[in-house]
Design a protein around this motif. Structure first.
Motif, PDB file in Angstrom:
ATOM      1  N   ALA A   1       7.550  14.291  -0.217  1.00 41.91           N
ATOM      2  CA  ALA A   1       8.693  14.021  -0.976  1.00 41.91           C
ATOM      3  C   ALA A   1       9.759  13.807  -0.279  1.00 41.91           C
ATOM      4  CB  ALA A   1       9.014  15.405  -1.771  1.00 41.91           C
ATOM      5  N   ARG A   2       9.885  14.481   1.115  1.00 36.64           N
ATOM      6  CA  ARG A   2      11.066  14.244   2.119  1.00 36.64           C
ATOM      7  C   ARG A   2      10.808  13.173   3.039  1.00 36.64           C
ATOM      8  NH1 ARG A   2      12.406  20.260   4.391  1.00 36.64           N
ATOM      9  NH2 ARG A   2      14.168  18.960   5.340  1.00 36.64           N
ATOM     10  N   THR A   3       9.712  12.581   3.097  1.00 33.91           N
ATOM     11  CA  THR A   3       9.448  11.560   4.139  1.00 33.91           C
ATOM     12  C   THR A   3       9.180  10.592   3.463  1.00 33.91           C
ATOM     13  OG1 THR A   3       7.300  12.461   4.673  1.00 33.91           O
ATOM     14  CG2 THR A   3       8.987  13.294   6.073  1.00 33.91           C
ATOM     15  N   SER A   4       8.425  10.528   2.379  1.00 35.53           N
ATOM     16  CA  SER A   4       7.666   9.182   1.709  1.00 35.53           C
ATOM     17  C   SER A   4       6.603   8.795   2.623  1.00 35.53           C
ATOM     18  CB  SER A   4       8.580   7.954   1.450  1.00 35.53           C
ATOM     19  OG  SER A   4       9.944   8.273   1.139  1.00 35.53           O
ATOM     20  N   TRP A   5       6.086   9.457   3.557  1.00 32.81           N
ATOM     21  CA  TRP A   5       5.009   9.237   4.315  1.00 32.81           C
ATOM     22  C   TRP A   5       3.554   9.304   3.468  1.00 32.81           C
ATOM     23  CZ3 TRP A   5       6.123  12.794   8.937  1.00 32.81           C
ATOM     24  CH2 TRP A   5       7.153  12.496   9.726  1.00 32.81           C
TER      25      TRP A   5
ATOM     26  N   ALA B   1       0.791  -1.285  -0.067  1.00 34.37           N
ATOM     27  CA  ALA B   1      -0.008  -0.114   0.158  1.00 34.37           C
ATOM     28  C   ALA B   1       0.940   1.243  -0.140  1.00 34.37           C
ATOM     29  CB  ALA B   1      -0.998  -0.029   1.098  1.00 34.37           C
ATOM     30  N   ARG B   2       2.094   1.077   0.104  1.00 37.64           N
ATOM     31  CA  ARG B   2       2.900   2.466   0.054  1.00 37.64           C
ATOM     32  C   ARG B   2       3.177   2.719  -1.285  1.00 37.64           C
ATOM     33  NH1 ARG B   2       3.930   3.419   4.955  1.00 37.64           N
ATOM     34  NH2 ARG B   2       4.712   5.362   4.570  1.00 37.64           N
TER      35      ARG B   2
ATOM     36  N   GLY C   1      15.781   6.990   4.359  1.00 38.87           N
ATOM     37  CA  GLY C   1      15.477   5.721   4.879  1.00 38.87           C
ATOM     38  C   GLY C   1      16.375   4.732   3.837  1.00 38.87           C
ATOM     39  N   ASP C   2      16.705   5.308   2.731  1.00 36.66           N
ATOM     40  CA  ASP C   2      17.384   4.410   1.608  1.00 36.66           C
ATOM     41  C   ASP C   2      19.000   4.259   1.971  1.00 36.66           C
ATOM     42  OD1 ASP C   2      15.111   4.255   0.060  1.00 36.66           O
ATOM     43  OD2 ASP C   2      16.081   5.458  -1.694  1.00 36.66           O
ATOM     44  N   ARG C   3      19.239   2.879   1.800  1.00 32.47           N
ATOM     45  CA  ARG C   3      20.575   2.882   2.047  1.00 32.47           C
ATOM     46  C   ARG C   3      21.668   3.193   1.027  1.00 32.47           C
ATOM     47  NH1 ARG C   3      21.692   0.222   7.348  1.00 32.47           N
ATOM     48  NH2 ARG C   3      19.630   0.195   7.832  1.00 32.47           N
TER      49      ARG C   3
ATOM     50  N   ARG D   1      10.802  13.895  -5.633  1.00 32.45           N
ATOM     51  CA  ARG D   1      11.566  14.940  -6.567  1.00 32.45           C
ATOM     52  C   ARG D   1      13.322  14.295  -6.622  1.00 32.45           C
ATOM     53  NH1 ARG D   1       9.924  20.043  -3.095  1.00 32.45           N
ATOM     54  NH2 ARG D   1       7.660  19.704  -2.946  1.00 32.45           N
ATOM     55  N   LYS D   2      13.927  14.359  -7.723  1.00 32.44           N
ATOM     56  CA  LYS D   2      15.267  14.029  -7.897  1.00 32.44           C
ATOM     57  C   LYS D   2      16.019  15.008  -7.062  1.00 32.44           C
ATOM     58  CE  LYS D   2      15.309  17.023 -12.036  1.00 32.44           C
ATOM     59  NZ  LYS D   2      15.136  16.915 -13.389  1.00 32.44           N
TER      60      LYS D   2
END
Ligand SMILES: Nc1nc2c(ncn2[C@@H]2O[C@H](COP(=O)(O)OP(=O)(O)OP(=O)(O)O)[C@@H](O)[C@H]2O)c(=O)[nH]1
Ligand SMILES: [Mg+2]
Length: 638
Positions: A406-410, A182-183, A338-340, A272-273
């Motif tokens: 864009a900044r949190t992906s929430w 659902a994300r 949160g991406d590695r 956003r890139k």
């Protein structure tokens, strides 16, 4: 829904030194040899990523096989992103070698949580050697996420240990935390090609959300919106692919040559890139220290670029150290909070560390930004409320929904929920919903206070003005106050009965101008003078000069009459009384009825009995008022 969706999908990624038997083991487990390039077959080594599938006992394993050669670690990295279970392959006849370590470090830095260790080529060694390798492997893995992982001797040649290995993979799969379909959808592309009769196809490991035919997706970093024609996972057409699946997406409207590894497909309009990110960076214990401003190879997802490192706080990072850093990327990419990522040295090209993205849309570091460390700390460890409050605090102009996403992906409902908690606690003020604009409770209070001060100051300095113009008030607050914030603050102040805001004016509540008796008299005299003059009006300065009040105040009284619209300025020099102008308009209407709608300047002069000095400005005024319209030498009465 098809039967495939009922299965648990798990990505298994191989890792290990060159020639240790990774590809042979994948073939022994799945029946598919993952090497597909002619060059790979000729040289007997893996160069690029290979894929194979195994469906067993309700689990669909997608295998990503990586090359062990040190020159192809960047290909390995593109495959390592998104794996759920690590299959660490150590050849029993060689034990731990450099890429065993490097691949393992990479998987740890990428946050892989679980795995299985295969001691392959067990057929090539005796029992004592096998035992020695097992001890070495245990030693190597001590204290890591694989400390308790099963170590299984196996042979792709004899088939020994394969049953145990499959069982261990099932056990690991059972513990994989299911990713939420659902994300927001995100698919880092690892391959792009054209398929006859289908057009462009990209493949990747689906790390978040889901995708199906008919969806619109956004291609990053380019920004193209594309339509999905069809989706396959594990070689079969599916309605929707879900996270943890190897996924092929058939795209309409784009050439396959415009697509390549490192690009990302995602839910359109959300992200956003970026070329500037704030991260937590960890340096491996065996790496050399990293200096301020150093450049490194940067890998995230399937993307690869160059990053310049700027440490917040310290000047350099010692081996084994951890620090917050700002990375300036050479190319625009899509990474999310949160991406590695992995960092590799320029020369020699070896893995030196990695970490996690904290803010994908970071600002350029500034020395006077003293709050940044605490902010990053909050981004890393804080609750959603703490994070949103901190983000609002740092957004001088307010913070909108699009930026938060864009900044949190929430998800938007997660943001709404967080907002509710924060605004009921008074920590943020929602000053506008569409577009969403947030300011901190504190800043909102400050803005209200400033507005009251400005209005009071203005009224003190301009006692004869009924109030300050709304627009002048807003611009006097500077650009740091957004229009939405200004509007909300003003509304609040009116609701609190601190200010009145009739029309374009803002004034202290209940305030009016109180004139002195001699001022009232003077004002009446001005008005009477113009009313009596008819169309042949006197010059304003002559009227004012006759008054008993001083010149500056007389001028203010005139302004008041103009603002009240009892007097009307028709041209810079000429002022008329409202009633006189109304009578003129009536007379023109009468003329139109009896003589027609055309009137020339001489006739107009005759009709009104005035000279050209008054007639021309008056006619121009009437044109502006749309009472008349110029047509050659004449006027048309409208
Ligand atoms: N005897 C024996 N040979 C094996 C076994 N597994 C692999 N080999 C041989 O080892 C060589 C390398 O195997 P690969 O599977 O290509 O090794 P790899 O780890 O995939 O190598 P790269 O992908 O290049 O890193 C091949 O000649 C295989 O036939 C095994 O269990 N026993
Ligand atoms: Mg191989």
């Amino acid at each position: 829904m098809g039967p495939t969706t009922a299965l648990t999908s798990v990505i298994v990624g191989t890792a290990g030194h060159i020639d240790h038997g990774k590809s042979a083991l994948v073939e022994a487990l799945t029946g598919t040899h993952p090497d597909r390039l002619a060059e790979e077959k000729r040289r007997g080594i893996t160069i690029d990523l290979g894929f194979a599938f195994l469906e067993e006992n309700g689990v669909r394993f997608g295998f990503v096989d990586v090359p062990g050669h040190e020159r192809f670690v960047s290909n390995m990295l593109a495959g390592a992103a998104g794996i759920d279970v690590l299959l660490l392959v150590i050849a029993a006849d060689e034990s731990i070698k450099p890429q065993t370590r490097e691949h393992f470090d990479i998987c740890r830095l990428l946050g892989v949580q679980r795995g299985v260790v295969a001691l392959t080529k067990s057929d090539l060694v005796d029992a004592d050697t096998l035992e020695l390798v097992r001890l070495e492997a245990e030693e190597f893995l001590r204290g890591s996420f694989l400390e308790r992982a099963p170590l299984i001797p196996a042979s792709a040649k004899t088939g020994a240990g394969l049953t145990e290995l499959k069982k261990a993979l099932h056990d690991a799969a059972a513990n994989v935390v299911a990713k939420n379909a659902a994300r927001y959808f995100r698919l880092p592309i690892d391959r792009a090609f054209a398929m006859k009769g289908f057009g462009s196809v990209v493949t990747g490991t689906l790390i978040s959300g889901s995708v199906g035919a008919g969806d619109e997706v956004e291609l990053f970093p380019g920004g193209d919106r594309l339509r999905v024609r069809g989706v396959q996972s594990g070689g079969k057409t599916v309605e929707r692919a879900t996270p943890g699946q190897r996924t092929a997406v058939n795209l309409a409207g784009i050439e396959h040559t415009a697509l390549k590894r490192g690009m990302v497909l995602a839910t359109p309009g959300k992200f956003r890139k970026t070329r500037r990110i704030d991260v937590r960076l960890e340096l491996l214990p065996l790496a050399r220290k990293l200096k301020q401003g150093a450049r490194v190879h940067f890998h995230a997802g399937t993307a690869e670029t160059i990053a310049q490192v700027y440490f917040h706080g310290e000047k350099e990072l010692p081996p084994g150290g951890i620090a917050f850093a700002n990375l300036k990327l050479q190319d625009e990419i899509l990474v999310l909070s949160g991406d590695r990522f992995i960092a590799r040295l320029f020369s020699p090209v070896v893995t030196i560390g990695g970490g996690a993205v904290l803010d994908p849309l970071a600002r350029r570091p500034m020395l006077r930004d003293t709050g940044r460390m605490a902010f990053l700390e909050t981004l890393e460890r804080g609750s959603r409320e703490e994070i949103l409050a901190a983000m609002t605090e740092r957004a001088i102009l307010g913070l909108g929904m699009a930026e938060i996403v864009a900044r949190t992906s929430w998800l938007e409902n997660e943001i709404q929920e967080t907002l509710q908690k924060l605004s009921s606690a008074g920590r943020v003020k929602v000053v506008s919903l569409e577009p969403l604009v947030l300011v901190t409770g504190k800043r909102f209070e400050e803005t209200c206070q400033k507005i009251v001060e400005k209005v009071e100051k203005f009224q003190k300095e301009n006692p004869l003005q009924p109030g300050i113009m709304r627009e002048d008030l807003r611009s006097s607050l500077g650009r740091r106050v957004r229009p939405e914030t200004f509007r909300a603050a003003l509304e609040e102040l009116v609701a609190q009965r601190k200010l009145d805001a009739p029309g374009e004016l803002v004034k202290k509540a209940g305030s009016g101008i109180t004139l002195q008796p001699e001022e009232v008299k003077a004002k009446d005299q001005i008005e009477a003078a113009f009313a009596a003059a008819g169309l042949e009006v006197p010059a304003a300065k002559d009227v004012l000069a006759k008054l008993a009040v001083e010149a500056k105040r007389a001028e203010k009284l005139l302004q008041m009459l103009l603002r009240e619209k009892n007097l009307v300025r028709v041209s810079p020099e000429l002022i008329f009384h409202r009633q006189v102008l109304a009578q003129l308009k009536e007379r023109l209407a009468g003329y139109k009825k009896s003589k027609g709608d055309r009137i020339s300047v001489p006739v107009f002069k005759e009709l009104t009995g005035i000279t050209r000095k008054y007639a021309i400005p008056l006619l121009e005024y009437l044109d502006r008022e749309r009472v008349t319209r110029r047509a050659g030498d004449e006027r048309v009465i409208l």
